[in-house]
Design a protein around this motif. Structure first.
Motif, PDB file in Angstrom:
ATOM      1  N   GLN A 127       0.814  -1.220   0.000  1.00 10.71           N
ATOM      2  CA  GLN A 127       0.000   0.000   0.000  1.00 10.71           C
ATOM      3  C   GLN A 127       0.845   1.266   0.000  1.00 10.71           C
ATOM      4  N   PHE A 128       2.108   1.172   0.239  1.00  9.15           N
ATOM      5  CA  PHE A 128       2.946   2.373   0.327  1.00  9.15           C
ATOM      6  C   PHE A 128       4.179   2.260  -0.570  1.00  9.15           C
ATOM      7  N   GLY A 129       4.181   1.348  -1.481  1.00 14.40           N
ATOM      8  CA  GLY A 129       5.356   1.186  -2.327  1.00 14.40           C
ATOM      9  C   GLY A 129       5.237   1.937  -3.629  1.00 14.40           C
ATOM     10  N   ILE A 183       4.868   7.478  -5.987  1.00 11.27           N
ATOM     11  CA  ILE A 183       3.504   7.930  -5.793  1.00 11.27           C
ATOM     12  C   ILE A 183       3.534   9.420  -5.425  1.00 11.27           C
ATOM     13  N   SER A 184       2.658  10.175  -6.089  1.00 13.75           N
ATOM     14  CA  SER A 184       2.559  11.616  -5.767  1.00 13.75           C
ATOM     15  C   SER A 184       1.090  11.991  -5.723  1.00 13.75           C
ATOM     16  N   GLY A 185       0.461  11.655  -4.603  1.00 13.08           N
ATOM     17  CA  GLY A 185      -0.950  11.971  -4.458  1.00 13.08           C
ATOM     18  C   GLY A 185      -1.639  10.919  -3.618  1.00 13.08           C
ATOM     19  N   SER A 186      -2.983  11.038  -3.539  1.00  9.65           N
ATOM     20  CA  SER A 186      -3.764  10.110  -2.739  1.00  9.65           C
ATOM     21  C   SER A 186      -4.133   8.897  -3.575  1.00  9.65           C
ATOM     22  N   VAL A 187      -4.863   7.967  -2.861  1.00  8.16           N
ATOM     23  CA  VAL A 187      -5.237   6.747  -3.549  1.00  8.16           C
ATOM     24  C   VAL A 187      -6.287   7.016  -4.616  1.00  8.16           C
ATOM     25  N   THR A 212      -6.478   4.250 -10.956  1.00 11.26           N
ATOM     26  CA  THR A 212      -6.199   4.847  -9.663  1.00 11.26           C
ATOM     27  C   THR A 212      -5.429   3.822  -8.842  1.00 11.26           C
ATOM     28  N   LEU A 213      -4.887   4.212  -7.747  1.00 12.97           N
ATOM     29  CA  LEU A 213      -4.076   3.314  -6.917  1.00 12.97           C
ATOM     30  C   LEU A 213      -4.913   2.191  -6.327  1.00 12.97           C
ATOM     31  N   ASP A 214      -6.228   2.446  -6.066  1.00  9.84           N
ATOM     32  CA  ASP A 214      -7.059   1.369  -5.539  1.00  9.84           C
ATOM     33  C   ASP A 214      -7.149   0.194  -6.515  1.00  9.84           C
ATOM     34  N   HIS A 215      -6.979   0.471  -7.770  1.00  5.58           N
ATOM     35  CA  HIS A 215      -7.087  -0.582  -8.786  1.00  5.58           C
ATOM     36  C   HIS A 215      -5.812  -1.417  -8.888  1.00  5.58           C
ATOM     37  N   ILE A 216      -4.695  -0.846  -8.575  1.00  4.77           N
ATOM     38  CA  ILE A 216      -3.436  -1.535  -8.861  1.00  4.77           C
ATOM     39  C   ILE A 216      -2.684  -1.954  -7.608  1.00  4.77           C
ATOM     40  N   VAL A 217      -3.236  -1.664  -6.438  1.00  6.62           N
ATOM     41  CA  VAL A 217      -2.512  -2.029  -5.235  1.00  6.62           C
ATOM     42  C   VAL A 217      -2.506  -3.549  -5.093  1.00  6.62           C
ATOM     43  N   ARG A 295     -13.327  -5.459  -4.854  1.00  9.08           N
ATOM     44  CA  ARG A 295     -13.268  -4.287  -5.713  1.00  9.08           C
ATOM     45  C   ARG A 295     -11.960  -3.525  -5.601  1.00  9.08           C
ATOM     46  N   ARG A 296     -11.169  -3.885  -4.714  1.00  6.62           N
ATOM     47  CA  ARG A 296      -9.962  -3.094  -4.457  1.00  6.62           C
ATOM     48  C   ARG A 296      -8.720  -3.971  -4.588  1.00  6.62           C
ATOM     49  N   GLY A 297      -7.799  -3.433  -5.348  1.00 10.15           N
ATOM     50  CA  GLY A 297      -6.518  -4.083  -5.475  1.00 10.15           C
ATOM     51  C   GLY A 297      -6.567  -5.343  -6.338  1.00 10.15           C
ATOM     52  N   ILE A 298      -5.434  -6.009  -6.394  1.00  4.50           N
ATOM     53  CA  ILE A 298      -5.279  -7.255  -7.153  1.00  4.50           C
ATOM     54  C   ILE A 298      -4.692  -8.314  -6.208  1.00  4.50           C
ATOM     55  N   TRP A 299      -4.744  -9.611  -6.680  1.00  5.68           N
ATOM     56  CA  TRP A 299      -4.215 -10.705  -5.850  1.00  5.68           C
ATOM     57  C   TRP A 299      -2.703 -10.566  -5.688  1.00  5.68           C
ATOM     58  N   SER A 300      -2.279 -10.925  -4.479  1.00  4.86           N
ATOM     59  CA  SER A 300      -0.835 -10.925  -4.198  1.00  4.86           C
ATOM     60  C   SER A 300      -0.159 -12.084  -4.911  1.00  4.86           C
ATOM     61  N   ASP A 301       1.118 -12.063  -4.914  1.00  7.52           N
ATOM     62  CA  ASP A 301       1.866 -13.213  -5.404  1.00  7.52           C
ATOM     63  C   ASP A 301       1.657 -14.397  -4.457  1.00  7.52           C
ATOM     64  N   TRP A 302       1.897 -15.612  -4.980  1.00  7.69           N
ATOM     65  CA  TRP A 302       1.761 -16.817  -4.158  1.00  7.69           C
ATOM     66  C   TRP A 302       2.900 -16.886  -3.139  1.00  7.69           C
ATOM     67  N   SER A 303       2.566 -17.421  -1.998  1.00  8.28           N
ATOM     68  CA  SER A 303       3.561 -17.596  -0.935  1.00  8.28           C
ATOM     69  C   SER A 303       4.504 -18.743  -1.274  1.00  8.28           C
ATOM     70  N   GLN A 304       5.517 -18.868  -0.464  1.00 11.20           N
ATOM     71  CA  GLN A 304       6.416 -20.013  -0.601  1.00 11.20           C
ATOM     72  C   GLN A 304       5.674 -21.295  -0.220  1.00 11.20           C
ATOM     73  N   PRO A 305       5.917 -22.414  -0.940  1.00 12.95           N
ATOM     74  CA  PRO A 305       5.165 -23.639  -0.656  1.00 12.95           C
ATOM     75  C   PRO A 305       5.573 -24.268   0.676  1.00 12.95           C
TER      76      PRO A 305
END
Length: 835
Positions: A127-129, A183-187, A212-217, A295-305
């Protein structure tokens, strides 16, 4: 402005060099050019020109990458050119003028303009990267190409200017380009993103991406902290979801590994998810990912097995059991069963339990960790086999041993295929047995078994088929370059019919080695050759026969003998004596393998007679030698007489009657003087000398009446013990007539005295002179002569000894008889003759 002297000199040298360079360029003998320039598209067609100075009137030429071109065209008196078609790479063209040291040339660069950037995507890692955007740049241009990411932010009603960020390629994927921006601004700030690429041949710009950032977080991947499993499922727990509301878990079997299977999030805590419908005793791998919301963000990468095992359960399937019978005298039975698959075993099989119900020996039980048991022997057995793990046993598998013989399948055939598989086909058993009362019911199924030749116990494989199947294809558990055999069984309820087949393979070559030939056994004109099979790793198929080659010492073929693959020895007869070389080869359907052999020698027959003939010849030679020696010894008269005496001594105790002798009969006829020829020995009387005679006078009757044995003395005065007792020949007339006293006083009894060889008067006759003594014997005195013979070494028969037979008449001493002496009382002692 003042300048130092060194500065002026530097300027002067530079001006001089520039003038020299310009002069040299102006003085070049030629120039090179292209009709479309020095940068062209790959695959283009154009012309390259070489223009020469007027001073260059000699021969001219053109080269491509230092290779001279012969087919050039002349444009005018000073210019030549070359047509270039479909250029495929960067190329250097060179123009030369003969006699000029410096050429002129042209470098042509080739390539493509950039493609449009595609698949532009942007992701905010956490969320802050920063935001990272990636895109595909298209095909390789073969030219220097720059890629740039353009970013424009919209803050409410105002729009900021576009900012470019250089893109960089990926090492793992050269066609992928990425760039990051802060990032230069709000979400709620909206961003417009596009990518561009450019090189000397052109440029290209992608479509614009708005978000917007909500779509790509994208949250950071979670951590699978714990996996707890039971026999049919596992519970997966995660940590570090960072406010995510959605959780997905995927699993796969670790053996293989298998494909990933996704398990979407169900109702419940996002930190925990249960996975069901798993297999017992199986190792699984698990991964998890999270998302902020639908509605917000996308799936994270898979964890280590993270992996774990499900627990065991009792085996779910009965074993597939079959048996084989050996050809040994006791018909030993080996029981086989297939190991259960991983999903069928549902645990680690620790032991197999085999229960045998023998109709004669009763019930017995065995446990083993192997998949077969050998050494069973029973006339009728019902066998049950179980597989056991830590949670229980499998369903029972039953088999009756042996099954009764029934109608077998017909016309079993094998057909090889190019894909290393074999098709086995057959026809159903004949049904004529039903009319004869031997029908065993309908066929319940078929069983096909196969194994490498000679390795039935350790490599047995089988396959069960339905009652309507009459062919099958073997692809597994069969190797190329190996020979197999087997059988097809028709299975009835309590019987089985067997049809055998052999020598099938998937791929075959000639053997890589020959058989191991043993040293031949030679017997006369025949030789027996024996050999061992070709080792399994060298057969490379099915051996169909062996060939024996024999050559003599002149390297001429004596014979070629082809033997079947089942034979292990062969006898070659009628070979003449010679040195021979023997080879053997093994053959498959593809041909003969290499030779393997040795040499042997057959000796001439004269050196190796038969044993019975050799024995007969040896006995004949020995017998002839002994006969010849005896014949030579028999020519010696003294030895002949002594041997005769010895033989007479060894005769049975039958005393001959002296009255039957010729001498006694003549004495009885003439009643008067009788001459007695006495041969003492060859040493005393030779064949030419006159034999010694003794006068024997018959006494009148009554002259024996006054004979006293106790008063017997030797007339010649010799003591009695000096008379050799070796021969005491007694002669007693049947009737002694009376005579006058003077005659009786003079000679009461006639006798022969032993002639001593010491006296030297062996030819003289000695008369008895005693008047008071009678002599009852005729004595041959040879004692003194014997002593002389021993001193002279003439006692050639001294090593003979007469056996001490108490019944022999020759062993008894002479005794005196009172009254009338008869011939039955004669005793002859032959022991002295042997001395």
């Amino acid at each position: 402005m003042a300048h130092s002297p060194h500065g002026w000199w530097s300027i002067l040298i530079g001006i001089t060099l520039l003038c020299a360079i310009g002069s040299s360029r102006a003085n070049k003998p030629c120039t090179a050019s292209s009709s479309i320039g020095d940068l062209v598209l790959l695959g283009s067609s154009f012309q390259v020109f070489c223009t020469y100075q007027a001073s260059c009137r000699a021969s001219t030429s053109m080269h491509i990458d230092k290779k001279k071109i012969h087919k050039i065209l002349r444009y005018n008196s000073t210019t030549i050119f070359l047509n270039v078609t479909n250029i495929s790479k960067n190329t250097t063209y060179t123009c030369l003028c003969e006699g000029e040291p410096e050429p002129c040339g042209l470098d042509i660069d080739t390539g493509y303009p950039p493609d449009l950037p595609e698949n532009v995507t942007c992701v905010q890692k956490g969320q802050f990267g920063e935001v990272m955007c990636t895109w595909r740049r298209g095909r390789e241009t073969h030219l220097t190409t720059t890629s740039v990411l353009w970013v424009r932010a919209v803050f409410g009603n105002s729009t900021a200017g576009s900012v470019s960020y250089p893109g960089s390629g990926s090492r793992s994927d050269p066609g992928l380009v990425s760039a990051n921006f802060p990032i230069s601004g709000s979400v709620q700030t909206e961003y417009s993103i596009w990518a561009s690429s450019s090189n000397k041949l052109g440029s290209a710009v992608s479509t614009t991406l708005n978000f917007t950032l909500d779509h790509i977080v994208q949250p950071l991947p979670p951590v699978v902290s714990q996996v707890e499993c039971w026999s049919l499922g596992c519970n997966v727990r995660v940590e570090g979801a960072q406010g995510a509301q959605l959780l997905e878990v995927q699993q796969r079997t670790a053996q293989g590994p298998g494909p990933w299977i996704l398990h979407p999030h169900t109702a419940g805590s996002v930190w925990n998810q249960s996975i069901v419908s798993l297999q017992p005793y199986t190792k699984y791998e698990f991964q998890a990912r999270v998302r902020l919301s639908h509605r917000r963000g996308i799936w994270s990468d898979w964890s280590q097995p993270v992996s774990n095992w499900t627990q065991e359960e009792a085996p779910a399937k009965a074993l597939d059991v079959w048996y084989t019978t050996s050809n040994s005298p006791n018909n030993s039975i080996t029981l086989h069963w297939k190991r259960l698959s991983h999903t069928e075993a549902r645990g680690k099989i620790r032991v197999y339990k085999v229960i045998v119900h023998d109709t004669l020996a009763g019930k017995s039980e065995r446990n083993t960790s192997m998949n077969h048991i050998s050494g069973l022997s029973c006339s009728r057995c019902d066998v049950t086999v179980y597989a056991l793990n830590s949670r229980g046993s499998s369903p029972p598998a039953h088999v009756t041993i042996p099954l009764r013989a029934a109608q077998p399948p017909q016309n079993v055939m094998c057909r090889n295929h190019s894909n290393h598989s074999v098709t086995i086909s057959w026809r159903r058993p004949v049904t004529a047995g039903a009319a004869r009362g031997t029908w065993d019911g309908a066929v319940s199924g078929y069983l096909l078994e196969w194994f490498p030749v000679g390795r039935q116990v350790e490599k047995l494989r089988w396959k069960r088929l339905g009652p309507n199947e009459t062919h099958t294809v073997i692809r597994d558990n069969i190797k190329p370059f190996e020979c197999y055999e087997g059988a097809v069984y028709a299975l009835y309820e309590q019987a089985v019919g067997r049809a055998q087949f052999e020598d099938f393979y998937t791929l075959e070559l000639v053997p890589s080695a020959g058989p191991s030939v043993h040293q031949p056994v030679v017997e006369g004109d025949k030789v027996t050759v024996s050999w061992s099979e070709v080792p399994l790793e060298h057969r490379r198929g099915c051996v169909i026969n062996y060939t024996i080659y024999v050559e003599n010492s002149e390297r001429k073929d004596v014979g070629n003998y082809v033997r079947s693959a089942s034979e292990r020895s062969f006898t070659i007869r009628g070979l003449p004596p010679d040195y021979y070389q023997l080879w053997m080869t093994a053959s498959t359907a593809s041909g003969q393998g290499p030779r393997a052999g040795l040499s042997f020698f057959i000796k001439p027959q004269s050196l190796l007679p038969d044993s019975w003939l050799y024995t007969m010849i040896l006995v004949g030679i020995t017998s002839f030698s002994m006969f010849f020696v005896l014949l030579c010894l028999y020519q010696v008269s003294s030895l002949r007489r002594r041997v005769s005496t010895l033989v007479h001594c060894l005769m049975p105790d039958i005393v001959p009657d002296p009255a039957n002798s010729k001498w006694a009969k003549e004495c009885a006829k003439e009643k008067g003087e009788l001459t007695l020829h006495l041969y003492l020995s060859e040493s005393s009387v030779s064949e030419e000398e006159e034999p010694d005679t003794v006068e024997v006078q018959e006494l009148p009757e009554g002259s024996w009446s006054s004979w006293n044995p106790a008063q017997r003395t030797d007339i010649s005065g010799t003591p009695e013990d000096a008379i050799h007792p070796s021969l005491h020949l007694l002669f007693m007339p049947q009737q002694i007539p009376a005579t006058d006293p003077s005659t009786t006083a003079y000679f009461q009894s006639s006798y022969l005295k032993s002639f001593s060889q010491e006296s030297g008067s062996s030819g003289q006759t000695h008369d008895s002179q005693g008047t008071d003594m009678t002599v009852d014997y005729i004595s041959t005195h040879v004692l003194e002569g014997r002593e002389e013979k021993e001193e002279e070494g003439l006692d050639v028969m001294g090593f003979f000894s007469c056996p001490q037979n108490p019944l022999s008449p020759f062993m008894n001493p002479l005794v005196s008889f009172g009254g009338k002496l008869t011939l039955d009382a004669v005793r002859i002692d032959c022991s002295e003759f042997l001395d």
